[in-house]
Design a protein around this motif. Structure first.
Motif, PDB file in Angstrom:
ATOM      1  N   TYR A 268       0.826  -1.215   0.000  1.00 36.00           N
ATOM      2  CA  TYR A 268       0.000   0.000   0.000  1.00 36.00           C
ATOM      3  C   TYR A 268       0.861   1.267   0.000  1.00 36.00           C
ATOM      4  O   TYR A 268       0.382   2.339   0.358  1.00 36.00           O
ATOM      5  CB  TYR A 268      -0.931  -0.011   1.221  1.00 36.00           C
ATOM      6  CG  TYR A 268      -1.784  -1.246   1.274  1.00 36.00           C
ATOM      7  CD1 TYR A 268      -2.985  -1.310   0.586  1.00 36.00           C
ATOM      8  CD2 TYR A 268      -1.358  -2.378   1.974  1.00 36.00           C
ATOM      9  CE1 TYR A 268      -3.755  -2.466   0.597  1.00 36.00           C
ATOM     10  CE2 TYR A 268      -2.122  -3.535   1.998  1.00 36.00           C
ATOM     11  CZ  TYR A 268      -3.318  -3.578   1.300  1.00 36.00           C
ATOM     12  OH  TYR A 268      -4.077  -4.727   1.309  1.00 36.00           O
ATOM     13  N   PHE A 269       2.118   1.139  -0.414  1.00 35.57           N
ATOM     14  CA  PHE A 269       3.079   2.231  -0.307  1.00 35.57           C
ATOM     15  C   PHE A 269       2.600   3.506  -0.996  1.00 35.57           C
ATOM     16  O   PHE A 269       2.834   4.618  -0.510  1.00 35.57           O
ATOM     17  CB  PHE A 269       4.413   1.789  -0.920  1.00 35.57           C
ATOM     18  CG  PHE A 269       5.542   2.769  -0.758  1.00 35.57           C
ATOM     19  CD1 PHE A 269       6.222   2.875   0.441  1.00 35.57           C
ATOM     20  CD2 PHE A 269       5.926   3.596  -1.810  1.00 35.57           C
ATOM     21  CE1 PHE A 269       7.272   3.780   0.597  1.00 35.57           C
ATOM     22  CE2 PHE A 269       6.973   4.502  -1.670  1.00 35.57           C
ATOM     23  CZ  PHE A 269       7.640   4.591  -0.456  1.00 35.57           C
ATOM     24  N   GLU A 270       1.929   3.364  -2.126  1.00 32.09           N
ATOM     25  CA  GLU A 270       1.493   4.540  -2.883  1.00 32.09           C
ATOM     26  C   GLU A 270       0.031   4.896  -2.650  1.00 32.09           C
ATOM     27  O   GLU A 270      -0.497   5.793  -3.306  1.00 32.09           O
ATOM     28  CB  GLU A 270       1.773   4.315  -4.367  1.00 32.09           C
ATOM     29  CG  GLU A 270       3.270   4.269  -4.668  1.00 32.09           C
ATOM     30  CD  GLU A 270       3.569   3.955  -6.110  1.00 32.09           C
ATOM     31  OE1 GLU A 270       3.305   4.815  -6.962  1.00 32.09           O
ATOM     32  OE2 GLU A 270       4.059   2.848  -6.380  1.00 32.09           O
ATOM     33  N   MET A 271      -0.605   4.212  -1.716  1.00 31.25           N
ATOM     34  CA  MET A 271      -1.985   4.567  -1.353  1.00 31.25           C
ATOM     35  C   MET A 271      -1.938   5.483  -0.138  1.00 31.25           C
ATOM     36  O   MET A 271      -2.401   5.160   0.951  1.00 31.25           O
ATOM     37  CB  MET A 271      -2.796   3.311  -1.096  1.00 31.25           C
ATOM     38  CG  MET A 271      -2.689   2.315  -2.230  1.00 31.25           C
ATOM     39  SD  MET A 271      -4.041   1.152  -2.334  1.00 31.25           S
ATOM     40  CE  MET A 271      -5.211   2.089  -3.296  1.00 31.25           C
TER      41      MET A 271
ATOM     42  N   ALA B 142      -4.825   5.660 -12.070  1.00 29.45           N
ATOM     43  CA  ALA B 142      -4.369   5.310 -10.721  1.00 29.45           C
ATOM     44  C   ALA B 142      -4.613   6.468  -9.760  1.00 29.45           C
ATOM     45  O   ALA B 142      -5.014   6.264  -8.603  1.00 29.45           O
ATOM     46  CB  ALA B 142      -2.887   4.933 -10.744  1.00 29.45           C
ATOM     47  N   ALA B 143      -4.393   7.688 -10.226  1.00 27.78           N
ATOM     48  CA  ALA B 143      -4.647   8.867  -9.392  1.00 27.78           C
ATOM     49  C   ALA B 143      -6.133   9.011  -9.098  1.00 27.78           C
ATOM     50  O   ALA B 143      -6.527   9.391  -7.986  1.00 27.78           O
ATOM     51  CB  ALA B 143      -4.119  10.119 -10.090  1.00 27.78           C
TER      52      ALA B 143
ATOM     53  N   GLY C 277      -1.331  -5.022  -7.411  1.00 29.77           N
ATOM     54  CA  GLY C 277      -2.756  -5.256  -7.217  1.00 29.77           C
ATOM     55  C   GLY C 277      -3.543  -4.058  -6.752  1.00 29.77           C
ATOM     56  O   GLY C 277      -4.643  -3.789  -7.262  1.00 29.77           O
ATOM     57  N   LYS C 278      -3.028  -3.316  -5.773  1.00 29.31           N
ATOM     58  CA  LYS C 278      -3.823  -2.263  -5.159  1.00 29.31           C
ATOM     59  C   LYS C 278      -3.808  -0.972  -5.974  1.00 29.31           C
ATOM     60  O   LYS C 278      -4.848  -0.423  -6.319  1.00 29.31           O
ATOM     61  CB  LYS C 278      -3.315  -1.993  -3.734  1.00 29.31           C
ATOM     62  CG  LYS C 278      -3.087  -3.251  -2.903  1.00 29.31           C
ATOM     63  CD  LYS C 278      -4.315  -4.134  -2.786  1.00 29.31           C
ATOM     64  CE  LYS C 278      -4.020  -5.334  -1.893  1.00 29.31           C
ATOM     65  NZ  LYS C 278      -5.141  -6.267  -1.789  1.00 29.31           N
ATOM     66  N   LYS C 279      -2.605  -0.463  -6.280  1.00 29.24           N
ATOM     67  CA  LYS C 279      -2.503   0.823  -6.968  1.00 29.24           C
ATOM     68  C   LYS C 279      -3.196   0.810  -8.327  1.00 29.24           C
ATOM     69  O   LYS C 279      -3.865   1.782  -8.712  1.00 29.24           O
ATOM     70  CB  LYS C 279      -1.037   1.208  -7.143  1.00 29.24           C
ATOM     71  CG  LYS C 279      -0.846   2.518  -7.905  1.00 29.24           C
ATOM     72  CD  LYS C 279       0.620   2.858  -8.116  1.00 29.24           C
ATOM     73  CE  LYS C 279       0.760   4.135  -8.938  1.00 29.24           C
ATOM     74  NZ  LYS C 279       2.171   4.494  -9.193  1.00 29.24           N
ATOM     75  N   PHE C 280      -3.041  -0.297  -9.073  1.00 31.48           N
ATOM     76  CA  PHE C 280      -3.547  -0.348 -10.432  1.00 31.48           C
ATOM     77  C   PHE C 280      -4.818  -1.191 -10.571  1.00 31.48           C
ATOM     78  O   PHE C 280      -5.219  -1.517 -11.692  1.00 31.48           O
ATOM     79  CB  PHE C 280      -2.461  -0.898 -11.365  1.00 31.48           C
ATOM     80  CG  PHE C 280      -1.208  -0.065 -11.411  1.00 31.48           C
ATOM     81  CD1 PHE C 280      -1.205   1.180 -12.016  1.00 31.48           C
ATOM     82  CD2 PHE C 280      -0.034  -0.516 -10.823  1.00 31.48           C
ATOM     83  CE1 PHE C 280      -0.050   1.953 -12.061  1.00 31.48           C
ATOM     84  CE2 PHE C 280       1.126   0.237 -10.854  1.00 31.48           C
ATOM     85  CZ  PHE C 280       1.118   1.491 -11.476  1.00 31.48           C
ATOM     86  N   ALA C 281      -5.460  -1.545  -9.457  1.00 33.42           N
ATOM     87  CA  ALA C 281      -6.668  -2.386  -9.492  1.00 33.42           C
ATOM     88  C   ALA C 281      -6.412  -3.662 -10.292  1.00 33.42           C
ATOM     89  O   ALA C 281      -7.162  -4.020 -11.202  1.00 33.42           O
ATOM     90  CB  ALA C 281      -7.846  -1.606 -10.069  1.00 33.42           C
TER      91      ALA C 281
END
Length: 344
Positions: A206-209, A288-289, A235-239
């Motif tokens: 989750y570093f970039e969330m 992503a943003a 998985g998380k940042k780019f769905a």
């Protein structure tokens, strides 16, 4: 047939058990809001999907290098260096079929039977499962409630370290509390890891969330890149949770062992999926943003609603997409005492 004894130590993720109950609830015609699993209901950005389709059309459907295709490894090293202040190259990267395999492979590389491993609790259940499966001793460290969020329990962590402690697992921007380390906590962790000569697994899924400020990685602190492996997840940042794409990033000699384990386990990560990952890193970052902005709106709404409920207190985390509400007051109000299963 008689199974091996170690199978008895293999854990699970209760979120998947809850997911089965939720599916049955939905099948009965009820509306379900799926808060139970760390997944996203966003579509993978179109340019990433198109990159996978193009790679399939070009025949990228066979085996590829065990450690991943070179362009993706180079892009991951560059991405890590930009965001974390490190100096990695492609030789510091081993592509994996998701972030989760990095946990088990790291433990296989660094933990002997009987060694002790510090892991966060509450935390991702696979840490404890893999430690015990490989015949180590899982030693939890916890969190305490501060004024505005959760803090590491430093006294408890220091007490938990013994001469047998070999590994520290850190999940900054944490699942499930949403806890994020302050600069001071990161400095203390860096000192602790060096002082006790610990191998460190940095689960940075989750570093970039991050909704507030710039994320910092322990790998960017002096002496930590040499003793740490970063768990990277697309998985998380780019769905892309179902695409199963991640990486281990760390010292070259350690990454070589990760790739050797790839050879023994999966052979390689799906060839055409790696081109989707390359497009994710090098293509348009607008989607992503947008995902991050939407998650922030959802966080704010959910925290407001929870704190409006009598007997519930919930921090607003500055990172990840998890909330960890304090519900003991509501449980007492409803007559459940401390029966969490009945309350759920």
């Amino acid at each position: 047939m008689r199974t091996a004894q170690r199978i008895n130590f293999l854990g699970t993720e209760t979120a998947f058990a809850v997911a089965e109950r939720a599916a049955a609830y939905a099948a009965a015609g009820r509306k379900v809001y799926p808060f139970h699993l760390g997944d996203l209901n966003f579509s993978t950005p179109a340019h990433i999907v198109e990159a996978a389709r193009k790679a399939i059309g070009e025949g990228k459907t066979g085996y590829c290098p065990n450690g991943g295709i070179l362009p993706l490894r180079e892009a991951l090293a560059a991405d890590a260096n930009t965001l974390r202040g490190t100096a990695y190259t492609a030789e510091n990267v081993s592509v994996q079929p998701g972030g989760k395999p990095v946990i088990g492979k790291f433990i296989q590389i660094f933990m002997n039977p009987g060694d002790e491993v510090l892991y966060p609790s509450p935390g991702y259940p696979i840490y404890e499962s893999q430690i015990e499966y490989y015949n180590g001793k899982a030693v939890p460290y916890g969190f305490i409630a501060g004024k505005d969020g959760f803090l590491l329990d430093w006294e408890g962590m220091e007490r938990a370290i013994t001469p047998k402690t070999r590994i520290l697992i850190l999940n900054d921007f944490q699942n499930p509390t949403g806890a994020s380390c302050s600069d001071g906590e990161l400095e203390q962790l860096a000192d602790l890891a060096c002082r006790h000569d610990l191998a460190v697994l940095l689960d940075e899924a989750y570093f970039e969330m991050n909704y507030e400020g710039k994320s910092r990685s322990l790998a960017g602190f002096p002496g930590l890149a040499e003793r740490s492996v970063i768990l990277y997840s697309f998985g998380k940042k780019f769905a892309m949770t179902g695409w199963r794409l991640g990486a281990a990033i760390g010292p070259r000699e350690v990454i070589r062992l990760f790739t050797q384990l790839n050879t023994n386990a999966e052979s390689c990560t799906t060839h055409f999926v790696q081109y989707a990952g390359l497009a994710a890193l090098q293509g348009d970052q607008g989607e992503a943003a947008r995902i991050l902005r939407t998650l922030r709106e959802r966080r704010d709404a959910a925290v407001t609603l929870l704190n409006a409920c009598p007997g519930i207190r919930c921090f607003s985390p500055r990172a990840s997409f998890y909330l960890y509400p304090e519900v003991s007051g509501l449980m007492e109000k409803k007559g459940f005492g401390r029966d969490y299963a009945a309350f759920a």
